[in-house]
Design a protein around this motif. Structure first.
Motif, PDB file in Angstrom:
ATOM      1  N   ILE A  49     -16.993   8.059 -12.748  1.00  0.00           N
ATOM      2  CA  ILE A  49     -16.239   6.797 -12.830  1.00  0.00           C
ATOM      3  C   ILE A  49     -14.773   7.097 -13.124  1.00  0.00           C
ATOM      4  CG2 ILE A  49     -15.962   4.689 -14.208  1.00  0.00           C
ATOM      5  CD1 ILE A  49     -19.027   4.625 -14.433  1.00  0.00           C
ATOM      6  N   VAL A  50     -14.559   8.064 -14.051  1.00  0.00           N
ATOM      7  CA  VAL A  50     -13.171   8.449 -14.362  1.00  0.00           C
ATOM      8  C   VAL A  50     -12.515   9.040 -13.109  1.00  0.00           C
ATOM      9  CG1 VAL A  50     -11.745  10.003 -15.764  1.00  0.00           C
ATOM     10  CG2 VAL A  50     -13.730   8.870 -16.785  1.00  0.00           C
ATOM     11  N   SER A  51     -13.270   9.897 -12.417  1.00  0.00           N
ATOM     12  CA  SER A  51     -12.720  10.555 -11.238  1.00  0.00           C
ATOM     13  C   SER A  51     -12.297   9.529 -10.178  1.00  0.00           C
ATOM     14  CB  SER A  51     -13.787  11.511 -10.699  1.00  0.00           C
ATOM     15  OG  SER A  51     -13.496  11.899  -9.403  1.00  0.00           O
ATOM     16  N   TYR A  52     -13.113   8.486  -9.975  1.00  0.00           N
ATOM     17  CA  TYR A  52     -12.769   7.497  -8.940  1.00  0.00           C
ATOM     18  C   TYR A  52     -11.696   6.531  -9.423  1.00  0.00           C
ATOM     19  CZ  TYR A  52     -15.926   9.601  -5.779  1.00  0.00           C
ATOM     20  OH  TYR A  52     -16.480  10.526  -4.944  1.00  0.00           O
ATOM     21  N   LYS A  53     -11.531   6.450 -10.741  1.00  0.00           N
ATOM     22  CA  LYS A  53     -10.393   5.660 -11.237  1.00  0.00           C
ATOM     23  C   LYS A  53      -9.104   6.443 -11.004  1.00  0.00           C
ATOM     24  CE  LYS A  53     -12.225   2.256 -14.239  1.00  0.00           C
ATOM     25  NZ  LYS A  53     -11.620   1.061 -13.708  1.00  0.00           N
ATOM     26  N   ILE A  54      -9.200   7.770 -11.181  1.00  0.00           N
ATOM     27  CA  ILE A  54      -8.024   8.611 -10.884  1.00  0.00           C
ATOM     28  C   ILE A  54      -7.705   8.506  -9.392  1.00  0.00           C
ATOM     29  CG2 ILE A  54      -7.163  10.995 -10.811  1.00  0.00           C
ATOM     30  CD1 ILE A  54      -8.871  11.552 -13.300  1.00  0.00           C
ATOM     31  N   ARG A  55      -8.760   8.447  -8.570  1.00  0.00           N
ATOM     32  CA  ARG A  55      -8.554   8.367  -7.116  1.00  0.00           C
ATOM     33  C   ARG A  55      -7.738   7.135  -6.728  1.00  0.00           C
ATOM     34  NH1 ARG A  55     -10.495  10.857  -2.809  1.00  0.00           N
ATOM     35  NH2 ARG A  55     -10.480   9.725  -0.854  1.00  0.00           N
ATOM     36  N   ASP A  56      -7.915   6.060  -7.493  1.00  0.00           N
ATOM     37  CA  ASP A  56      -7.122   4.851  -7.215  1.00  0.00           C
ATOM     38  C   ASP A  56      -5.637   5.174  -7.176  1.00  0.00           C
ATOM     39  OD1 ASP A  56      -9.107   2.987  -6.940  1.00  0.00           O
ATOM     40  OD2 ASP A  56      -9.257   2.621  -9.090  1.00  0.00           O
ATOM     41  N   ARG A  57      -5.226   6.104  -8.049  1.00  0.00           N
ATOM     42  CA  ARG A  57      -3.809   6.447  -8.118  1.00  0.00           C
ATOM     43  C   ARG A  57      -3.433   7.469  -7.046  1.00  0.00           C
ATOM     44  NH1 ARG A  57      -0.569   5.926 -11.942  1.00  0.00           N
ATOM     45  NH2 ARG A  57      -0.906   4.203 -13.338  1.00  0.00           N
ATOM     46  N   LEU A  58      -4.435   8.285  -6.665  1.00  0.00           N
ATOM     47  CA  LEU A  58      -4.119   9.356  -5.720  1.00  0.00           C
ATOM     48  C   LEU A  58      -4.049   8.878  -4.274  1.00  0.00           C
ATOM     49  CD1 LEU A  58      -6.463  12.232  -7.020  1.00  0.00           C
ATOM     50  CD2 LEU A  58      -4.032  11.916  -7.464  1.00  0.00           C
ATOM     51  N   VAL A  59      -4.899   7.903  -3.939  1.00  0.00           N
ATOM     52  CA  VAL A  59      -5.050   7.518  -2.531  1.00  0.00           C
ATOM     53  C   VAL A  59      -4.450   6.138  -2.316  1.00  0.00           C
ATOM     54  CG1 VAL A  59      -6.718   7.022  -0.704  1.00  0.00           C
ATOM     55  CG2 VAL A  59      -7.128   8.867  -2.298  1.00  0.00           C
ATOM     56  N   GLN A  60      -3.640   6.063  -1.299  1.00  0.00           N
ATOM     57  CA  GLN A  60      -3.031   4.756  -1.013  1.00  0.00           C
ATOM     58  C   GLN A  60      -3.800   3.978   0.020  1.00  0.00           C
ATOM     59  OE1 GLN A  60      -0.819   3.325  -2.853  1.00  0.00           O
ATOM     60  NE2 GLN A  60      -0.870   5.159  -4.098  1.00  0.00           N
ATOM     61  N   HIS A  61      -4.553   4.669   0.896  1.00  0.00           N
ATOM     62  CA  HIS A  61      -5.340   3.946   1.907  1.00  0.00           C
ATOM     63  C   HIS A  61      -6.798   4.138   1.641  1.00  0.00           C
ATOM     64  CE1 HIS A  61      -2.223   2.433   4.393  1.00  0.00           C
ATOM     65  NE2 HIS A  61      -1.697   3.603   4.550  1.00  0.00           N
ATOM     66  N   ARG A 108       0.821  -1.214   0.000  1.00  0.00           N
ATOM     67  CA  ARG A 108       0.000   0.000   0.000  1.00  0.00           C
ATOM     68  C   ARG A 108       0.850   1.258   0.000  1.00  0.00           C
ATOM     69  NH1 ARG A 108      -5.474  -1.121   2.823  1.00  0.00           N
ATOM     70  NH2 ARG A 108      -5.550  -3.340   2.654  1.00  0.00           N
ATOM     71  N   ILE A 109       2.097   1.095  -0.324  1.00  0.00           N
ATOM     72  CA  ILE A 109       2.942   2.288  -0.286  1.00  0.00           C
ATOM     73  C   ILE A 109       2.736   3.092  -1.570  1.00  0.00           C
ATOM     74  CG2 ILE A 109       5.056   1.439  -1.389  1.00  0.00           C
ATOM     75  CD1 ILE A 109       6.120   2.554   1.607  1.00  0.00           C
ATOM     76  N   GLY A 110       2.871   4.402  -1.459  1.00  0.00           N
ATOM     77  CA  GLY A 110       2.615   5.255  -2.621  1.00  0.00           C
ATOM     78  C   GLY A 110       3.652   5.086  -3.713  1.00  0.00           C
ATOM     79  N   ASN A 111       3.315   5.656  -4.881  1.00  0.00           N
ATOM     80  CA  ASN A 111       4.259   5.585  -5.998  1.00  0.00           C
ATOM     81  C   ASN A 111       5.275   6.709  -5.923  1.00  0.00           C
ATOM     82  OD1 ASN A 111       2.706   3.501  -7.057  1.00  0.00           O
ATOM     83  ND2 ASN A 111       1.333   4.967  -8.056  1.00  0.00           N
ATOM     84  N   SER A 112       5.129   7.552  -4.890  1.00  0.00           N
ATOM     85  CA  SER A 112       5.974   8.741  -4.848  1.00  0.00           C
ATOM     86  C   SER A 112       7.432   8.418  -4.520  1.00  0.00           C
ATOM     87  CB  SER A 112       5.426   9.724  -3.821  1.00  0.00           C
ATOM     88  OG  SER A 112       5.252   9.063  -2.592  1.00  0.00           O
ATOM     89  N   GLY A 113       7.690   7.286  -3.913  1.00  0.00           N
ATOM     90  CA  GLY A 113       9.066   6.975  -3.520  1.00  0.00           C
ATOM     91  C   GLY A 113       9.605   5.737  -4.224  1.00  0.00           C
ATOM     92  N   THR A 114      10.821   5.334  -3.827  1.00  0.00           N
ATOM     93  CA  THR A 114      11.445   4.147  -4.414  1.00  0.00           C
ATOM     94  C   THR A 114      11.499   3.055  -3.359  1.00  0.00           C
ATOM     95  OG1 THR A 114      12.838   5.671  -5.612  1.00  0.00           O
ATOM     96  CG2 THR A 114      13.491   3.368  -5.680  1.00  0.00           C
ATOM     97  N   LEU A 115      10.866   1.945  -3.679  1.00  0.00           N
ATOM     98  CA  LEU A 115      10.829   0.824  -2.741  1.00  0.00           C
ATOM     99  C   LEU A 115      11.737  -0.284  -3.249  1.00  0.00           C
ATOM    100  CD1 LEU A 115       9.473  -0.517  -0.233  1.00  0.00           C
ATOM    101  CD2 LEU A 115       7.712  -1.359  -1.781  1.00  0.00           C
ATOM    102  N   LEU A 116      12.666  -0.705  -2.407  1.00  0.00           N
ATOM    103  CA  LEU A 116      13.574  -1.790  -2.778  1.00  0.00           C
ATOM    104  C   LEU A 116      13.425  -2.918  -1.769  1.00  0.00           C
ATOM    105  CD1 LEU A 116      16.772   0.365  -3.441  1.00  0.00           C
ATOM    106  CD2 LEU A 116      15.218  -0.564  -5.158  1.00  0.00           C
ATOM    107  N   GLY A 117      13.894  -4.095  -2.141  1.00  0.00           N
ATOM    108  CA  GLY A 117      13.854  -5.223  -1.212  1.00  0.00           C
ATOM    109  C   GLY A 117      12.819  -6.257  -1.631  1.00  0.00           C
TER     110      GLY A 117
END
Ligand SMILES: Nc1ncnc2c1ncn2[C@@H]1O[C@H](COP(=O)(O)OP(=O)(O)OP(=O)(O)O)[C@@H](O)[C@H]1O
Length: 660
Positions: free
Chosen positions: A648-660, A113-122
């Motif tokens: 529907i488009v707006s809530y699809k965009i929300r999928d990308r905006l909200v992590q929780h 559930r981590i955002g796309n804003s950072g870099t996750l390794l491991g």
């Protein structure tokens, strides 16, 4: 078993669910040292989770936007740094650390559930099989810190709807049996028929709410349960009971990992593993007994009668109040971390992770039950759940049905009875009523959405992350549920206003009036919902919808400035407003075929009686509106499906905006 009793003597060894009682846990898990890696003779737990070298970094601006010099500079911030641990089924791991140490981020990272804003390794692997990022959510369940529950549903209803969303392919009987079993496991049977409750009316207790949130996750039979501070906001005794309950859940062949603030010392031996985080690093992770030994070896003994959790978290925290303290505490934290990484505890954990990767007899990945129903079936469940919850809100229903009526009463009280004489306001009053009806209806819709939808949106954010449905499905279910409320509310309003003030007394025209007013009311609600998909703050959405409505009335109604006299750009813009079509329709509905009288008296005003026919008003202000009547209706109603699609488009965009 669930009565909150626990024993200080319950060592981690007793909490395991290994198939062989003689097998030991821990650094202990010297199993790995005794048996050859990959040997099938080596016993393995039914599920094991390995987290290797998880690091998370973000790029952030150095200063705030009002300090342009620093705002333009970016720096990389390490939030998690090389975190590794290993947990077997049957174990409960508590993650401690001071505020901002990275506990929640760690859970977010391993739950996908981590955002796309950072870099996750491991890597994260289960049973020695490395998980792809998109598999994390299918494997782990995550109980968030806040309980997002519907206030007017009972505990059993709450769980049943969740089960229907997750396991619809099961029969109703199977779902009922499952819900009863989960309630029994979480000690919720006694409140099965009690409502969850909210701020203004009582329901179940805080601890029971937490247990309901956990129960909702258990319905999908997860093998790994992650919980972010499940004891926050609870009194100390209830918090202890929750931890003991989670330890019991772990004993039933599950892995439980939770973050926790300031647990009581009695819980020390309830945890199979205790991890301490500081500045994004895992300072220690091991069994309670090992923890005492380890810190003692480092020269830090836990004084008698002190809570070891508090002592060791304090010891490893970085105090940033002044630079000297920061340097000293930072160095101490690093010394402890280095000692831990050199310790046998850490090394044997690494060996264990490696051995799990190398096994030839690896078990499969235990995914959560995934027999969710099709889209339409989910929509039906969401609609039923929304309707049942909101229709039990007596004050809410009353307000929704009467708000338009109350507004209609204001207008009726002000106008009293429409006259047929032009000099007594026959035309002006009718236009005023149309203006008010069109202009104010969106606001009541907007107020409904702002009051009711944010709670559902928060639930949708969480449940969509749990894979139960998608956010736009909740949006659609909400829209479907508002249709009957809107129709009834607008019909009550129009029935009152139309006949009390004496508008054109023709039943078809009354129905047209009602049908037209329904649209701005629903558009107000829909537009608010659409904006709430991409704008988090409902107050900002409020303002946005209000301003859009004002602009729409100005440009589209033709009341403030007639359409013919508007600059071309506004003329074009008016076609994009529902007010244009609505006002034209209402003008035609009211004025077509009407004949007015004009009593000039002794001092006639020049031009006062120039237009005595309703059709003259239509031709002058809205030329061609009579011919466009059907088209105007179609165009007016086309705003509803257009907004649904936009939503529907707006809530699809929300999928990308909200992590929780
Ligand atoms: N996406 C992000 N962007 C910027 N900073 C972030 C982001 N995610 C986490 N952080 C920062 O990382 C640090 C760790 O946050 P996290 O919420 O994991 O701490 P925590 O240990 O759970 O704290 P608490 O106990 O107070 O909840 C914090 O300083 C937080 O501001």
């Amino acid at each position: 078993m669930m009565n909150g009793s626990y024993s200080l003597g319950t060592g981690p060894e007793e909490t395991g669910s290994m198939s062989n009682a003689s097998l030991e846990y821990g650094p202990e898990n010297r199993v790995s040292k005794r048996s050859k890696p990959g040997s099938s003779a080596q016993l393995q737990p039914s599920c094991c989770l390995s987290v290797s070298n998880i690091s998370y970094s973000i790029s952030e601006r150095v200063g705030p936007w009002w300090d342009l010099h620093s705002f333009n500079k970016k720096r990389t911030r390490q939030i998690l740094n090389g975190v590794s641990f290993h947990v077997n089924s049957g174990q409960i791991m508590g993650i401690l650390g001071n505020s901002g140490s990275g506990k929640t981020t760690l859970l977010d990272a391993i739950s996908g559930r981590i955002g796309n804003s950072g870099t996750l390794l491991g890597d994260v692997s289960v049973n020695g099989r490395q998980l792809k990022r998109e598999q994390y959510q299918d494997c782990f369940c995550y109980v968030l810190q806040s309980d997002n529950l519907l206030s007017y549903l009972t505990v059993e209803e709450t769980l049943t709807y969740t089960a229907q969303l997750a396991l619809r392919q099961h029969s109703s009987l199977a779902i009922h049996t499952k819900v009863l079993a989960v309630m029994a496991e979480l000690n919720l049977s006694h409140v099965a028929h009690t409502v969850i409750g909210g701020r203004v009316f009582p329901g179940i207790s805080g601890g029971e709410r937490r247990r309901v949130s956990i129960a909702m996750q258990l319905l999908q039979d997860p093998k790994v349960i992650l919980l972010d501070e499940p004891t926050t906001g609870l009194d100390s005794m209830t918090a202890n009971q929750i931890v003991v309950l989670l330890a019991e859940l772990a004993k039933s062949d599950r892995i439980v990992i939770m973050t926790i603030h300031q647990p009581r010392s009695e819980l020390f031996r309830v945890f199979s593993r205790i991890a301490i985080m500081s500045k994004g690093e895992l300072v220690f992770c091991g069994q309670p007994g090992e923890m005492l030994d380890f810190f003692s070896t480092c020269g830090f003994n836990c004084p008698e009668y002190c809570n070891p959790f508090d002592i060791f978290v304090d010891l490893t925290s970085v105090d940033t109040r002044c630079s000297e303290r920061e340097d000293a505490t930072y160095n101490r934290m690093h010394q402890v971390t280095s000692s831990y990484q050199d310790s046998e505890i850490y090394q044997s954990m690494l060996v264990q992770i490696k051995q799990n990767y190398q096994r030839t007899d690896k078990l499969g990945i235990p995914f959560k039950s995934k027999e969710s129903p099709g889209s339409m079936a989910k929509l039906a469940v969401l609609l039923r759940r929304t309707l049942r919850n909101l229709s039990r809100d007596r004050m809410g229903v009353l307000m929704r049905l009467s708000q338009n009526l109350i507004y209609g009463m204001f207008v009726a009280f002000f106008v009293m009875r429409l006259d047929n004489d032009i000099t007594k306001g026959a035309i002006q009053d009718r236009i005023g009523i149309i203006y008010q009806s069109m202009g104010a209806s969106p606001y009541t819709g907007m107020l409904n959405a702002v009051a009711l939808f944010p709670a559902l949106r928060a639930i949708a954010d969480q449940e969509s992350k749990d894979g139960l449905y998608q956010k736009w499905q909740m949006f659609l279910a909400y829209i479907l549920h508002i249709i009957p409320f809107s129709v009834v509310s607008v019909f009550i309003f129009s029935s009152f206003l139309y006949w009390v003030v004496g508008m054109n007394s023709d039943v078809w025209r009354f129905l047209c009036f009602s049908a037209v007013i329904l649209v701005p009311h629903m558009v107000g609600e829909l537009l608010t919902l659409v904006l709430m998909g991409v704008v988090q703050d409902p107050n900002m959405v409020n303002t946005g919808v209000a301003l859009l409505n004002v602009a729409g009335v100005l440009v589209g109604s033709g009341f403030l400035r007639s359409n013919q006299q508007m600059p071309t750009v506004f003329k074009w813009l008016s076609y994009l407003t529902f007010q244009k079509y609505g006002c034209e329709l209402l003008i035609v509905t009211e004025f077509h075929g009407l004949n007015f009288t004009c009593t000039t008296g002794s001092k006639p005003q020049p031009g006062a009686c120039l237009m005595t026919e309703g059709d003259d008003i239509i031709h002058q202000g809205y030329p061609g509106a009579l011919d466009r009547f059907t088209m105007d209706f179609l165009l007016l109603y086309s705003f509803l499906p257009a907004l649904v699609l936009l939503g529907i488009v707006s809530y699809k965009i929300r999928d990308r905006l909200v992590q929780h």
